[in-house]
Write an enzyme that holds these catalytic residues in place. Structure first.
Site, short mmCIF file in Angstrom:
data_model
loop_
_atom_site.label_atom_id
_atom_site.label_comp_id
_atom_site.label_asym_id
_atom_site.label_seq_id
_atom_site.Cartn_x
_atom_site.Cartn_y
_atom_site.Cartn_z
N TYR A 85 0.86 -1.20 0.00
CA TYR A 85 0.00 0.00 0.00
C TYR A 85 0.89 1.24 0.00
CZ TYR A 85 -3.07 3.72 1.55
OH TYR A 85 -3.74 4.91 1.63
N GLU B 121 -3.29 7.64 -4.09
CA GLU B 121 -3.29 6.35 -3.40
C GLU B 121 -3.06 5.23 -4.39
OE1 GLU B 121 -5.98 4.80 0.17
OE2 GLU B 121 -6.95 4.49 -1.76
#
Ligand code: GDP
Ligand code: MN
Length: 389
Positions: free
Chosen positions: A108, A196
């Protein structure tokens, strides 16, 4: 402003973030042609402004061109329900067809503004692919953070520290430092509010790249980025919010409320919502008519409020500072002639010419309740929707 995954990847790629090639399609035939051009396995991905698409059946792997076409046929036109769309789901109008990747690990990576610190914050984790909120709640130690000071900027040392922190080997750390540098440059130059990459993947042959991408932009800086403005997809926005923005009204839809709020100024909107809740009700929305509430603005505002099906009563709470209350009252009276207001209406006008305004409203013969104080207005409107919950 939010954009689709394919647009986010296009922007990130301009800065050098590695992404797999692909194309966007609105039909199965078009998806087939893109798959043919790519050659080999592809992934067909629903393009909506919400994540968790995989869980909702909006992401499908295809080994052959025919399979890609079939997946696109099933996904385009489907109503995709994902953990982020709410139970109503979203209609899928486009798919992104992209070369399929083999995944050795999912990481992530997120960049956002930390308002308390006035800094760009980087978050990364070896626990990618899953919801980062879950990782943050259950195993916060698995998230590595770093702040970038606006004066010092990004330095490769930060990338090295984070890369090692998420367990990357020396060769991958090198790639990560460059990738993160590209993300930071993109974030600042494009006036983003969020970048993101979830997941950021490692392939079996040791390459890092962005498998998914989400980019949000600061609306107040959009005038600097006409190309980004072009990427706006109004199908993904609340139709009433789009209509309101055309009339220069700020309308925000809220969940689970019953009271429609017409106010002037964001501060008054906030206190109006607070006082409704204090009286035991819930706002269905708020509509800020701005500083110069003319007859037309008030009328447009009623049009929008009446189309919100959740609205069971309307509270008009306007402070006449620059705008005169009697003008607003005239606007309400005129709007009531044009728009069928079929729910109880509570009006509180205070400030310049408030008395004249009240007289106009009383003489109008309209079925409405006039209130003097904010408290009284809130109590009356909550009583009109059936009292405190
Ligand atoms: P999201 O569900 O909306 O977040 O969409 P993502 O693009 O993140 O995809 C969800 C999941 O689908 C990923 O975490 C992967 O596990 C899987 N996936 C997506 N693309 C590929 C691919 O090219 N190859 C493989 N093997 N899995 C993929
Ligand atoms: Mn994802």
């Amino acid at each position: 402003m939010n954009v689709h995954e394919y647009q986010a990847k296009e922007i990130l790629a301009r800065y050098g973030v590695p992404v797999a090639g692909g194309g966007v399609a609105t039909s199965a035939e078009e998806a087939r042609r893109i798959a043919e051009k790519i050659g080999g396995p592809v992934v067909v991905k629903a393009q909506i402004h919400a994540g968790g698409r995989g869980k909702g059946g909006g992401i499908k792997l295809a080994q052959t061109v025919a399979e890609a076409e079939a997946h696109a046929r099933a996904i385009v036109g489907m109503t995709l329900v994902s953990p982020q769309t709410g139970p109503k789901g979203r209609l899928v109008r486009k798919v992104y067809v992209t070369a399929a990747s083999e995944i050795a690990h999912e990481y992530y990576l997120g960049l956002l503004v930390d308002r308390a610190k006035s800094r760009l914050t980087i978050m990364a984790s070896a626990e990618g692919g899953v919801e980062i909120e879950k990782v943050a709640a259950e195993t916060p130690e698995k998230i590595i953070r770093a702040d970038i000071s606006p004066s010092a900027g990004y330095s490769p040392y930060v990338g090295r520290r984070i890369g090692r922190g998420i367990g990357l080997g020396p060769d991958q750390v090198k790639q990560f430092v460059a990738l993160l540098s590209a993300c930071v440059r993109c974030f600042t130059e494009m006036d983003c509010s969020l970048v993101e990459i979830n997941p950021l993947i490692l392939t079996p042959d040791g390459k890092l790249f962005a498998l998914d991408a989400k980019v949000n932009f600061d609306d107040n800086a959009l005038f600097r980025h006409p190309d980004v403005k072009e990427m706006r997809d109004i199908h993904e926005e609340d139709p009433l919010e789009v209509e309101a923005s055309k009339s220069d009204l700020n309308y925000i839809k809220l969940d689970d409320g019953q009271v429609g709020c017409m106010v002037n100024g964001a501060g008054l909107a906030m206190s109006t919502m607070d006082i409704i809740q204090l009286a035991g009700g819930k706002p269905a929305n708020f509509l800020d008519v701005g500083g110069g509430a003319s007859k037309e603005t008030v009328s447009n505002a009623f049009h929008i409020l009446m189309r919100d099906e959740d609205v069971k009563a309307v509270l008009v709470n306007i402070f006449g500072g620059i705008v005169r209350c009697d003008r607003v009252a005239e606007g309400i009276i005129a709007a009531a002639k044009e728009v069928h207001i079929d729910v109880p209406l509570v009006v509180r006008l205070q400030g310049t010419n408030a008395r004249e305004a009240r007289q106009l409203l009383e003489a109008s013969g309209l079925k409405l309740t006039v209130a003097e104080t904010l408290d009284e207005a809130a109590r009356k409107v909550v009583a009109a929707v059936g009292g405190a919950a």
